[in-house]
Design a protein around this motif. Structure first.
Motif, PDB file in Angstrom:
ATOM      1  N   ASP A 236       0.787  -1.330   0.063  1.00  0.00           N
ATOM      2  CA  ASP A 236       0.138   0.132   0.015  1.00  0.00           C
ATOM      3  C   ASP A 236       0.737   1.305   0.005  1.00  0.00           C
ATOM      4  OD1 ASP A 236      -2.355  -1.600   0.162  1.00  0.00           O
ATOM      5  OD2 ASP A 236      -2.367  -1.566   2.326  1.00  0.00           O
ATOM      6  N   GLU A 237       0.654   2.166  -0.915  1.00  0.00           N
ATOM      7  CA  GLU A 237       1.299   3.619  -0.868  1.00  0.00           C
ATOM      8  C   GLU A 237       0.440   4.486  -0.195  1.00  0.00           C
ATOM      9  OE1 GLU A 237       2.610   4.308  -4.745  1.00  0.00           O
ATOM     10  OE2 GLU A 237       3.720   2.513  -5.174  1.00  0.00           O
ATOM     11  N   VAL A 238       1.096   5.649   0.643  1.00  0.00           N
ATOM     12  CA  VAL A 238       0.462   6.527   1.048  1.00  0.00           C
ATOM     13  C   VAL A 238       0.185   7.612  -0.027  1.00  0.00           C
ATOM     14  CG1 VAL A 238       0.724   8.600   2.613  1.00  0.00           C
ATOM     15  CG2 VAL A 238       1.536   6.069   3.250  1.00  0.00           C
ATOM     16  N   PRO A 239      -1.034   8.019  -0.245  1.00  0.00           N
ATOM     17  CA  PRO A 239      -1.216   9.094  -1.362  1.00  0.00           C
ATOM     18  C   PRO A 239      -0.573  10.367  -1.012  1.00  0.00           C
ATOM     19  CG  PRO A 239      -2.990   8.834  -0.020  1.00  0.00           C
ATOM     20  CD  PRO A 239      -2.267   7.852   0.349  1.00  0.00           C
ATOM     21  N   ASP A 240      -0.164  11.210  -2.127  1.00  0.00           N
ATOM     22  CA  ASP A 240       0.461  12.498  -2.068  1.00  0.00           C
ATOM     23  C   ASP A 240      -0.495  13.473  -1.532  1.00  0.00           C
ATOM     24  OD1 ASP A 240       2.982  11.429  -2.852  1.00  0.00           O
ATOM     25  OD2 ASP A 240       2.498  11.870  -4.968  1.00  0.00           O
ATOM     26  N   VAL A 241      -0.067  14.271  -0.675  1.00  0.00           N
ATOM     27  CA  VAL A 241      -0.958  15.165  -0.388  1.00  0.00           C
ATOM     28  C   VAL A 241      -0.408  16.579  -0.524  1.00  0.00           C
ATOM     29  CG1 VAL A 241      -2.109  16.469   2.106  1.00  0.00           C
ATOM     30  CG2 VAL A 241      -1.783  13.827   1.854  1.00  0.00           C
TER      31      VAL A 241
END
Length: 257
Positions: A236-241
């Motif tokens: 799982d990748e952390v989405p860009d904010v």
């Protein structure tokens, strides 16, 4: 914590401060050769040495050999809480390290208004502006010349101005800004394949280059093995904010505070 003395020191007697572990890596053997020569050239120079280690014996032998007991003061280990009180008693801070990544000690000395003389090793040349430091090769003759140059510069040194400059250079806001620049540059660098990287590592030295290449190849094979065991699609990748400029500045300020 690290700020200059309220009153500027006179220059009738020049005090050179050394605060360091007295070990080979910190250049204690260089001090054994440099100190007698400087004392011979300048009768008004005195040394204060703070620190302990296996090379302390050599410094004490040097002091006895050249009868410098009244000009070389050995403090032993100095607690960090008392480092400032030692620094502000001097005009010049001497760093004789043979290897050094960054050297917090010269930051503390400059913040207290001391002109620094240091060996040109590791990341030291990048720590202070040129008007705050005199660099020398890790060689006794070159270090003596650097100390001579530093002594001639002392009338132009303003400890309070130096302290303010250090506050500007190393504020948390500025450190965060420069760290962000480094990461941005790293992200813009093109990805190199394994052969391109190996060719770069080979230039690091006859033996070191081959060793670096071997480590790189093992790391490359291990990385591919891990990709087979745990495919990237399963992670799982952390989405860009994306923050607005106002939000970014506010969050940065909160983190620093």
């Amino acid at each position: 914590m690290f700020k200059p003395a309220p009153e500027r020191l006179g220059t009738d007697e020049i005090v050179i401060v050394v605060i360091s572990r007295l070990v080979y890596r910190k250049g204690a053997d260089l001090l054994v050769e440099v100190i007698p020569e400087v004392c011979h050239l300048y009768p008004n120079v005195r040394f204060i040495i703070g620190g302990d280690g296996p090379k302390r014996v050599r410094l004490e032998e040097m002091r006895e050999k050249y009868s410098l007991q009244d000009r070389v003061e050995m403090l032993g280990a100095v607690p960090h809480a008392k480092v400032r009180s030692v620094l502000i008693s001097g005009h010049i801070f001497l760093n004789s390290s043979l290897t050094e990544a960054f050297c917090i000690a010269i930051l503390e000395a400059a913040s207290c208004g001391l002109l620094t003389v240091s060996t040109r090793v590791g990341g030291v040349p990048e720590v202070l502006p040129d008007d705050m430091i005199v660099l020398a090769k890790p060689d006794p003759i070159d270090m003596v010349h650097a100390i001579q140059k530093a002594i001639s510069m002392l009338p132009t040194i303003n400890p309070q101005a130096m302290h303010l400059c250090m506050k500007r250079l190393y504020s948390w806001h500025d450190v965060a800004r420069r760290t962000e620049i480094v990461y941005d540059r790293a992200l813009r660098c093109p990805n190199q394949n394994l052969l391109e990287r190996l060719s770069r590592y080979l230039t690091c030295g006859a033996w070191a280059g081959k060793l670096f290449c071997l480590v790189m190849i093992i790391d490359f094979l291990l990385w591919h093995l891990l990709r087979l065991l745990q495919p990237a699609t399963d992670i799982d990748e952390v989405p860009d904010v994306i923050l607005s400029t106002h939000q970014h500045g506010q969050k940065l300020g909160d983190a620093i505070d």
